[in-house]
Design a protein around this motif. Structure first.
Motif, PDB file in Angstrom:
ATOM      1  N   MET A  22     -12.041  -3.967   4.204  1.00 20.74           N
ATOM      2  CA  MET A  22     -10.622  -3.728   4.072  1.00 20.74           C
ATOM      3  C   MET A  22     -10.354  -2.526   3.159  1.00 20.74           C
ATOM      4  SD  MET A  22      -7.615  -6.344   2.730  1.00 20.74           S
ATOM      5  CE  MET A  22      -8.856  -7.509   2.335  1.00 20.74           C
ATOM      6  N   GLN A  23      -9.392  -1.709   3.569  1.00 23.11           N
ATOM      7  CA  GLN A  23      -8.948  -0.615   2.729  1.00 23.11           C
ATOM      8  C   GLN A  23      -7.652  -1.042   2.039  1.00 23.11           C
ATOM      9  OE1 GLN A  23      -7.712   2.901   4.835  1.00 23.11           O
ATOM     10  NE2 GLN A  23      -7.766   4.167   3.003  1.00 23.11           N
ATOM     11  N   ARG A  24      -7.662  -0.987   0.718  1.00 21.59           N
ATOM     12  CA  ARG A  24      -6.460  -1.338  -0.047  1.00 21.59           C
ATOM     13  C   ARG A  24      -6.231  -0.266  -1.099  1.00 21.59           C
ATOM     14  NH1 ARG A  24      -6.912  -7.296  -2.282  1.00 21.59           N
ATOM     15  NH2 ARG A  24      -8.800  -6.397  -3.112  1.00 21.59           N
ATOM     16  N   TYR A  25      -4.985   0.187  -1.179  1.00 21.90           N
ATOM     17  CA  TYR A  25      -4.625   1.117  -2.241  1.00 21.90           C
ATOM     18  C   TYR A  25      -3.129   1.072  -2.483  1.00 21.90           C
ATOM     19  CZ  TYR A  25      -3.157   4.432   1.410  1.00 21.90           C
ATOM     20  OH  TYR A  25      -2.548   5.033   2.484  1.00 21.90           O
ATOM     21  N   MET A  26      -2.737   1.600  -3.634  1.00 21.15           N
ATOM     22  CA  MET A  26      -1.338   1.732  -3.982  1.00 21.15           C
ATOM     23  C   MET A  26      -1.139   3.138  -4.527  1.00 21.15           C
ATOM     24  SD  MET A  26       0.988  -0.447  -6.654  1.00 21.15           S
ATOM     25  CE  MET A  26       0.274   0.277  -8.114  1.00 21.15           C
ATOM     26  N   ASP A  27      -0.189   3.860  -3.961  1.00 24.93           N
ATOM     27  CA  ASP A  27       0.197   5.180  -4.456  1.00 24.93           C
ATOM     28  C   ASP A  27       1.541   5.039  -5.154  1.00 24.93           C
ATOM     29  OD1 ASP A  27      -1.983   6.591  -3.470  1.00 24.93           O
ATOM     30  OD2 ASP A  27      -0.997   7.033  -1.565  1.00 24.93           O
ATOM     31  N   VAL A  28       1.647   5.640  -6.322  1.00 19.76           N
ATOM     32  CA  VAL A  28       2.910   5.667  -7.058  1.00 19.76           C
ATOM     33  C   VAL A  28       3.314   7.126  -7.181  1.00 19.76           C
ATOM     34  CG1 VAL A  28       4.098   5.069  -9.203  1.00 19.76           C
ATOM     35  CG2 VAL A  28       2.227   3.625  -8.371  1.00 19.76           C
ATOM     36  N   ASP A  29       4.537   7.440  -6.756  1.00 20.38           N
ATOM     37  CA  ASP A  29       5.048   8.800  -6.939  1.00 20.38           C
ATOM     38  C   ASP A  29       6.411   8.712  -7.615  1.00 20.38           C
ATOM     39  OD1 ASP A  29       6.986   8.283  -4.945  1.00 20.38           O
ATOM     40  OD2 ASP A  29       5.712   9.110  -3.379  1.00 20.38           O
ATOM     41  N   ASP A  30       7.133   9.809  -7.647  1.00 24.30           N
ATOM     42  CA  ASP A  30       8.408   9.858  -8.369  1.00 24.30           C
ATOM     43  C   ASP A  30       9.494   8.990  -7.760  1.00 24.30           C
ATOM     44  OD1 ASP A  30       7.426  11.657 -10.238  1.00 24.30           O
ATOM     45  OD2 ASP A  30       7.908  13.374  -8.977  1.00 24.30           O
ATOM     46  N   PHE A  31       9.341   8.592  -6.506  1.00 23.14           N
ATOM     47  CA  PHE A  31      10.410   7.891  -5.817  1.00 23.14           C
ATOM     48  C   PHE A  31      10.092   6.449  -5.440  1.00 23.14           C
ATOM     49  CE2 PHE A  31      10.690  12.431  -5.015  1.00 23.14           C
ATOM     50  CZ  PHE A  31      11.901  12.692  -5.627  1.00 23.14           C
ATOM     51  N   GLY A  32       8.830   6.038  -5.597  1.00 21.09           N
ATOM     52  CA  GLY A  32       8.495   4.672  -5.247  1.00 21.09           C
ATOM     53  C   GLY A  32       7.007   4.446  -5.096  1.00 21.09           C
ATOM     54  N   VAL A  33       6.704   3.417  -4.318  1.00 17.56           N
ATOM     55  CA  VAL A  33       5.328   2.941  -4.176  1.00 17.56           C
ATOM     56  C   VAL A  33       4.974   2.861  -2.691  1.00 17.56           C
ATOM     57  CG1 VAL A  33       3.837   0.933  -4.536  1.00 17.56           C
ATOM     58  CG2 VAL A  33       5.481   1.573  -6.284  1.00 17.56           C
ATOM     59  N   THR A  34       3.766   3.296  -2.361  1.00 18.19           N
ATOM     60  CA  THR A  34       3.200   3.070  -1.038  1.00 18.19           C
ATOM     61  C   THR A  34       2.054   2.093  -1.221  1.00 18.19           C
ATOM     62  OG1 THR A  34       3.755   5.303  -0.317  1.00 18.19           O
ATOM     63  CG2 THR A  34       2.084   4.119   0.960  1.00 18.19           C
ATOM     64  N   PHE A  35       2.096   0.988  -0.507  1.00 13.92           N
ATOM     65  CA  PHE A  35       1.055  -0.028  -0.585  1.00 13.92           C
ATOM     66  C   PHE A  35       0.390  -0.114   0.777  1.00 13.92           C
ATOM     67  CE2 PHE A  35      -0.630  -4.329  -0.275  1.00 13.92           C
ATOM     68  CZ  PHE A  35      -1.303  -4.446  -1.484  1.00 13.92           C
ATOM     69  N   CYS A  36      -0.926  -0.023   0.791  1.00 14.36           N
ATOM     70  CA  CYS A  36      -1.671  -0.077   2.049  1.00 14.36           C
ATOM     71  C   CYS A  36      -2.727  -1.165   1.959  1.00 14.36           C
ATOM     72  CB  CYS A  36      -2.332   1.266   2.338  1.00 14.36           C
ATOM     73  SG  CYS A  36      -3.293   1.258   3.870  1.00 14.36           S
ATOM     74  N   GLU A  37      -2.742  -1.998   2.972  1.00 15.65           N
ATOM     75  CA  GLU A  37      -3.777  -3.027   3.094  1.00 15.65           C
ATOM     76  C   GLU A  37      -4.133  -3.116   4.567  1.00 15.65           C
ATOM     77  OE1 GLU A  37      -4.413  -7.061   0.883  1.00 15.65           O
ATOM     78  OE2 GLU A  37      -2.851  -7.310   2.395  1.00 15.65           O
ATOM     79  N   THR A  38      -5.269  -2.560   4.922  1.00 13.55           N
ATOM     80  CA  THR A  38      -5.683  -2.583   6.320  1.00 13.55           C
ATOM     81  C   THR A  38      -6.656  -3.728   6.523  1.00 13.55           C
ATOM     82  OG1 THR A  38      -7.474  -1.033   5.913  1.00 13.55           O
ATOM     83  CG2 THR A  38      -5.392  -0.110   6.626  1.00 13.55           C
TER      84      THR A  38
END
Length: 103
Positions: A22-38
């Protein structure tokens, strides 16, 4: 609705917690969060800071945040500088967008 002036820094921070299956990550930038769980179900989801209701880190170093009735979690390493920076950016973004009464 009150508009807040904000200049984007253009930076983003990533916490990776991949496994063999499984690929899991969280990106945090100036406007919010991208959460990925494949996995069999799941995928990439994007959330504005205003949508995030709660954030916590468990004693087992599991970072979790709640959006509506869904909770998204991934393990972190609190002694890893990149993870510390990502968590700090998350908290900073939440604090910046929180209503004045909640601060």
């Amino acid at each position: 609705m009150a508009w807040k002036a904000f200049i984007s820094s253009g930076q983003s921070w990533r916490i990776k917690a991949n496994t063999f299956f499984m690929q899991r990550y969280m990106d945090v930038d100036d406007f919010g969060v991208t959460f990925c769980e494949t996995a069999i179900t799941g995928g990439k989801r994007r959330f504005r800071f205003e949508e995030i209701e709660c954030v916590c880190i468990s004693p087992e170093d599991l970072l979790s945040f709640q959006v509506g009735t869904e909770v998204f979690s991934l393990p972190i390493k609190q002694n890893k500088r990149k993870h510390q920076e990502a968590v700090s950016a998350l908290i900073s973004g939440l604090t910046r967008t929180a209503p004045a009464a909640a601060q």
